[in-house]
Scaffold this active site. Structure first.
Site, PDB file in Angstrom:
ATOM      1  N   CYS A  65       0.837  -1.185   0.000  1.00 32.22           N
ATOM      2  CA  CYS A  65       0.000   0.000   0.000  1.00 32.22           C
ATOM      3  C   CYS A  65       0.874   1.238   0.000  1.00 32.22           C
ATOM      4  O   CYS A  65       2.069   1.169   0.308  1.00 32.22           O
ATOM      5  CB  CYS A  65      -0.871   0.076   1.257  1.00 32.22           C
ATOM      6  SG  CYS A  65      -1.967  -1.332   1.433  1.00 32.22           S
TER       7      CYS A  65
ATOM      8  N   GLY B  17      -0.409   0.438  -5.016  1.00 32.54           N
ATOM      9  CA  GLY B  17      -1.705  -0.210  -4.850  1.00 32.54           C
ATOM     10  C   GLY B  17      -2.732   0.369  -5.790  1.00 32.54           C
ATOM     11  O   GLY B  17      -2.895   1.587  -5.854  1.00 32.54           O
TER      12      GLY B  17
ATOM     13  N   ASN C 157       0.344   0.706   5.964  1.00 33.72           N
ATOM     14  CA  ASN C 157       1.099  -0.070   4.979  1.00 33.72           C
ATOM     15  C   ASN C 157       1.889  -1.122   5.744  1.00 33.72           C
ATOM     16  O   ASN C 157       2.678  -0.769   6.620  1.00 33.72           O
ATOM     17  CB  ASN C 157       2.047   0.873   4.205  1.00 33.72           C
ATOM     18  CG  ASN C 157       3.005   0.130   3.282  1.00 33.72           C
ATOM     19  OD1 ASN C 157       4.072   0.640   2.980  1.00 33.72           O
ATOM     20  ND2 ASN C 157       2.650  -1.040   2.824  1.00 33.72           N
ATOM     21  N   GLY C 158       1.671  -2.383   5.378  1.00 28.46           N
ATOM     22  CA  GLY C 158       2.394  -3.461   6.047  1.00 28.46           C
ATOM     23  C   GLY C 158       1.449  -4.591   6.385  1.00 28.46           C
ATOM     24  O   GLY C 158       0.317  -4.614   5.908  1.00 28.46           O
TER      25      GLY C 158
ATOM     26  N   CYS D 135      12.701  -3.803   4.262  1.00 28.94           N
ATOM     27  CA  CYS D 135      12.387  -4.732   3.160  1.00 28.94           C
ATOM     28  C   CYS D 135      13.275  -4.452   1.951  1.00 28.94           C
ATOM     29  O   CYS D 135      13.159  -3.394   1.314  1.00 28.94           O
ATOM     30  CB  CYS D 135      10.921  -4.560   2.776  1.00 28.94           C
ATOM     31  SG  CYS D 135      10.483  -5.442   1.280  1.00 28.94           S
TER      32      CYS D 135
ATOM     33  N   TYR E 106      12.083  -3.905  -6.334  1.00 31.98           N
ATOM     34  CA  TYR E 106      10.898  -3.859  -7.190  1.00 31.98           C
ATOM     35  C   TYR E 106       9.892  -2.776  -6.828  1.00 31.98           C
ATOM     36  O   TYR E 106       9.371  -2.087  -7.691  1.00 31.98           O
ATOM     37  CB  TYR E 106      10.178  -5.220  -7.133  1.00 31.98           C
ATOM     38  CG  TYR E 106       8.782  -5.205  -7.704  1.00 31.98           C
ATOM     39  CD1 TYR E 106       8.576  -5.218  -9.081  1.00 31.98           C
ATOM     40  CD2 TYR E 106       7.656  -5.156  -6.875  1.00 31.98           C
ATOM     41  CE1 TYR E 106       7.292  -5.189  -9.616  1.00 31.98           C
ATOM     42  CE2 TYR E 106       6.375  -5.132  -7.410  1.00 31.98           C
ATOM     43  CZ  TYR E 106       6.196  -5.151  -8.776  1.00 31.98           C
ATOM     44  OH  TYR E 106       4.933  -5.118  -9.294  1.00 31.98           O
TER      45      TYR E 106
ATOM     46  N   SER F  38       9.677  -1.634 -13.963  1.00 30.62           N
ATOM     47  CA  SER F  38      10.390  -1.816 -12.706  1.00 30.62           C
ATOM     48  C   SER F  38      11.830  -2.290 -12.893  1.00 30.62           C
ATOM     49  O   SER F  38      12.647  -2.169 -11.986  1.00 30.62           O
ATOM     50  CB  SER F  38       9.609  -2.782 -11.804  1.00 30.62           C
ATOM     51  OG  SER F  38       9.314  -3.967 -12.503  1.00 30.62           O
TER      52      SER F  38
ATOM     53  N   ASP G 281      14.923  -8.820 -15.739  1.00 29.97           N
ATOM     54  CA  ASP G 281      13.737  -8.521 -14.927  1.00 29.97           C
ATOM     55  C   ASP G 281      14.173  -8.457 -13.462  1.00 29.97           C
ATOM     56  O   ASP G 281      15.193  -9.035 -13.089  1.00 29.97           O
ATOM     57  CB  ASP G 281      12.636  -9.563 -15.121  1.00 29.97           C
ATOM     58  CG  ASP G 281      11.249  -9.005 -14.768  1.00 29.97           C
ATOM     59  OD1 ASP G 281      11.176  -7.885 -14.208  1.00 29.97           O
ATOM     60  OD2 ASP G 281      10.242  -9.679 -15.047  1.00 29.97           O
ATOM     61  N   ASP G 282      13.379  -7.750 -12.652  1.00 31.89           N
ATOM     62  CA  ASP G 282      13.774  -7.590 -11.248  1.00 31.89           C
ATOM     63  C   ASP G 282      13.464  -8.823 -10.419  1.00 31.89           C
ATOM     64  O   ASP G 282      14.092  -9.042  -9.393  1.00 31.89           O
ATOM     65  CB  ASP G 282      13.076  -6.369 -10.636  1.00 31.89           C
ATOM     66  CG  ASP G 282      11.603  -6.409 -10.887  1.00 31.89           C
ATOM     67  OD1 ASP G 282      10.895  -7.144 -10.188  1.00 31.89           O
ATOM     68  OD2 ASP G 282      11.152  -5.719 -11.830  1.00 31.89           O
TER      69      ASP G 282
ATOM     70  N   CYS H 139       5.926 -13.686   1.621  1.00 28.99           N
ATOM     71  CA  CYS H 139       6.201 -12.544   2.505  1.00 28.99           C
ATOM     72  C   CYS H 139       5.034 -12.420   3.469  1.00 28.99           C
ATOM     73  O   CYS H 139       3.880 -12.445   3.057  1.00 28.99           O
ATOM     74  CB  CYS H 139       6.324 -11.258   1.685  1.00 28.99           C
ATOM     75  SG  CYS H 139       6.487  -9.797   2.731  1.00 28.99           S
TER      76      CYS H 139
ATOM     77  N   CYS I  40      15.394  -7.083   5.613  1.00 28.83           N
ATOM     78  CA  CYS I  40      14.623  -8.321   5.618  1.00 28.83           C
ATOM     79  C   CYS I  40      14.751  -8.939   4.233  1.00 28.83           C
ATOM     80  O   CYS I  40      14.465  -8.282   3.229  1.00 28.83           O
ATOM     81  CB  CYS I  40      13.148  -8.046   5.929  1.00 28.83           C
ATOM     82  SG  CYS I  40      12.148  -9.564   5.866  1.00 28.83           S
TER      83      CYS I  40
ATOM     84  N   CYS J 113      11.890 -13.635   2.053  1.00 26.18           N
ATOM     85  CA  CYS J 113      11.296 -14.303   0.885  1.00 26.18           C
ATOM     86  C   CYS J 113      12.368 -14.910  -0.019  1.00 26.18           C
ATOM     87  O   CYS J 113      12.062 -15.748  -0.867  1.00 26.18           O
ATOM     88  CB  CYS J 113      10.390 -13.345   0.114  1.00 26.18           C
ATOM     89  SG  CYS J 113      11.218 -11.866  -0.482  1.00 26.18           S
TER      90      CYS J 113
HETATM   91  P1  AMP Z   1       5.694 -13.851 -12.293  1.00 25.05           P
HETATM   92  O1  AMP Z   1       5.048 -13.966 -13.608  1.00 25.05           O
HETATM   93  O2  AMP Z   1       4.786 -14.378 -11.245  1.00 25.05           O
HETATM   94  O3  AMP Z   1       7.035 -14.467 -12.222  1.00 25.05           O
HETATM   95  O4  AMP Z   1       5.815 -12.305 -11.972  1.00 25.05           O
HETATM   96  C1  AMP Z   1       7.037 -11.648 -12.128  1.00 25.05           C
HETATM   97  C2  AMP Z   1       6.780 -10.212 -12.504  1.00 25.05           C
HETATM   98  O5  AMP Z   1       5.945  -9.601 -11.545  1.00 25.05           O
HETATM   99  C3  AMP Z   1       8.072  -9.424 -12.552  1.00 25.05           C
HETATM  100  O6  AMP Z   1       8.069  -8.717 -13.766  1.00 25.05           O
HETATM  101  C4  AMP Z   1       8.031  -8.490 -11.357  1.00 25.05           C
HETATM  102  O7  AMP Z   1       8.462  -7.193 -11.730  1.00 25.05           O
HETATM  103  C5  AMP Z   1       6.567  -8.471 -10.949  1.00 25.05           C
HETATM  104  N1  AMP Z   1       6.381  -8.637  -9.495  1.00 25.05           N
HETATM  105  C6  AMP Z   1       7.209  -9.178  -8.609  1.00 25.05           C
HETATM  106  N2  AMP Z   1       6.669  -9.159  -7.378  1.00 25.05           N
HETATM  107  C7  AMP Z   1       5.461  -8.592  -7.475  1.00 25.05           C
HETATM  108  C8  AMP Z   1       4.426  -8.277  -6.559  1.00 25.05           C
HETATM  109  N3  AMP Z   1       4.515  -8.574  -5.277  1.00 25.05           N
HETATM  110  N4  AMP Z   1       3.327  -7.674  -7.033  1.00 25.05           N
HETATM  111  C9  AMP Z   1       3.206  -7.391  -8.342  1.00 25.05           C
HETATM  112  N5  AMP Z   1       4.145  -7.671  -9.254  1.00 25.05           N
HETATM  113  C10 AMP Z   1       5.268  -8.267  -8.842  1.00 25.05           C
END
Ligand code: AMP
Length: 459
Positions: free
Chosen positions: A2, A28, A102-103, A236, A242, A284, A346-347, A383, A434, A437
């Site tokens: 959030c 959010g 938030n949390g 975090c 991300y 991101s 990707d992150d 998480c 932290c 995850c």
């Molecule tokens: P996935 O397809 O489940 O592997 O989602 C990975 C993608 O979702 C990556 O491009 C991340 O940037 C993004 N992502 C990672 N964590 C979250 C999150 N908690 N909420 C929304 N998007 C996320």
């Protein structure tokens, strides 16, 4: 996750909060709310499902006031209801009480049952409402002391903005899980999850609210309390990886600088010697991909175009919805990719759905080789502290080896930054973060009721 925002001492506080929330919308998109508090102390809530829109702004314009609290929310599926939209408003002891959180509170279920045993009734399934009840029960004389009483046995992650009467309060849990910044806008005091929300309203960043601190703003000025027992710092790390915006500073460091350092370290740990270009999964990963390009000497290209009119893929509650949304959200630029050996940065990989869809898209656009590089360590656990990660069963890295993931994704090579590399790349790392995850090293026992659908706000 959030976003939270608060302002006190501005004649147009509701509008300032709304403006601030535009810059916290990435935290959010499930619901949005602003509560404007007028000169009589009356709280006027405006809440809506989805993102900020014109109707919301028009509704809010009806409520002038010198103090306002705002919130953008996203949670797990199932609890996406207007009852759970924040800020929470309650009447207590003849006045209004407004709270934005938030949390995730890990012992919320336990605290809630104790309250219910004593006769409390709840209007929502959000863990934040537990805090409102605890605030209402405190008999301490000042708003800051009441908040301290409410927080005394609360475990888990909370950055909070609370309005009680004429006082605006901001607080962070003693481990400092979620960010919270404080700024000034003329005579007004502003609090926001990220500094990009201070920038948009024209406020100057003053400092972060400290872990375990309660800042109280009233007619007599700004006061700081540290009433909660000190804990080891657990900010975090995923905020840097991300969540936060790259134009923000969180936990005392620049998100952009962190992501670039992550990308550089990733390039050192997992070079892609045959690759001809690097691109990001926007937005991101942009800064991490720039870091990778810088360290590897490869050109940075714009090979994927993101449609900005759809939300984050994760928010789709069903797998079928998520699959379709990859295509709705991204498209490949054939002219950049065709015949090339490419690095896609990707992150994070969570379920693997997005990456798998993107790799297929990149191959369809004619890529010769696809090398996937990830600027966070493998996500192996959920998480409990406010990031909406799925259960372990759904996490691809919890159940597969790296070669198995590479095969599932259809890439020629796959490299994740190491946990050590990740922690060493973020500002003021490697300690004080932290990384549960990624490492399984949870700073608290798991939630007493890990079923977020029942109790967690998941934000
Ligand atoms: P996935 O397809 O489940 O592997 O989602 C990975 C993608 O979702 C990556 O491009 C991340 O940037 C993004 N992502 C990672 N964590 C979250 C999150 N908690 N909420 C929304 N998007 C996320």
């Amino acid at each position: 996750m959030c976003g939270i925002f608060g302002v006190r001492g501005h004649p147009d506080a509701g509008h300032i909060a709304q403006l601030g929330l535009y810059s916290l919308q990435h935290r959010g998109q499930e619901s949005v709310g602003v509560v404007a508090v007028d000169q009589h102390g009356t709280a006027h809530p405006v809440r809506s499902m989805g993102t900020l829109n014109d109707a919301f702004a028009q509704e809010l314009a009806r409520f002038p006031g010198g103090m306002a609290v705002g919130h953008t929310r996203y949670s797990t599926s199932g609890s996406s209801t207007i009852e759970n939209a924040q800020p929470v408003v309650a009447r207590s002891k003849g006045g209004f009480l407004t709270l934005a959180h938030n949390g995730n509170i890990v012992n919320a279920a336990e605290l809630r049952l104790a309250l219910e045993d004593q006769g409390s009734i709840f209007a929502s399934t959000s863990d934040s409402e537990v805090l409102v009840h605890r605030l209402a029960r405190s008999t301490s004389p000042t708003p800051a002391q009441r908040l301290a009483d409410a927080l005394c046995d609360v475990e888990g992650a909370y950055s909070l903005i609370v309005a009680i009467g004429d006082t605006l309060l901001a607080a962070r849990d003693p481990r400092g899980w979620r960010p919270l910044a404080m700024g000034r806008l003329g005579d007004a005091v502003v609090f926001a999850s990220e500094t990009c929300a201070l920038d948009i309203v024209g406020a100057t960043f003053e400092r972060d609210v400290e872990p375990g601190e309660i800042v109280s703003v009233d007619a007599s000025g700004i006061h700081s309390l540290h009433p909660l027992p000190a804990r080891e710092l657990h900010q975090c790390v995923f905020e840097f990886v991300y969540f936060a915006r790259p134009d923000s500073r969180v936990f005392g460091g620049s998100v952009d600088r962190a992501r670039r350092a992550l990308g550089r370290r990733l390039a050192q740990e997992h070079p892609a010697p045959t690759a001809e270009l690097v691109f990001s999964v926007p937005d991101s990963s942009n800064s991490a991909a720039l870091g990778f390009a810088e360290a590897s000497g490869l050109p940075y290209e714009l090979a994927l175009i993101r449609n900005h009119y759809v939300g984050r893929t994760f928010i789709q509650p069903t797998q079928a919805g998520r699959d379709a949304k990859v295509k709705v959200k991204y498209n490949a630029v054939r002219e950049v990719i065709e015949g090339k050996s490419v690095v896609m940065v990707d992150d994070s990989i969570v379920r693997g759905t997005t990456t798998r869809g993107l790799v297929a898209m990149i191959r369809n656009a004619g890529a010769r080789e696809v090398h996937m590089r990830v600027s966070s360590a493998p996500v192996t656990g959920p998480c409990y502290y406010g990031i909406d990660t799925p259960s372990r069963e759904e996490l691809i890295a919890a159940n597969n080896t790296i070669p198995e993931i590479a095969t599932h994704l259809g890439v020629d090579s796959l490299g994740y930054i190491s946990l050590e590399g990740m922690l060493e790349s973020v500002p003021s790392g490697p300690h004080g973060f932290c990384h549960a995850c990624f490492s399984g090293d949870y700073p608290t026992p798991p939630p007493t009721d890990p079923d977020k659908l029942r109790f967690g706000c998941g934000c």
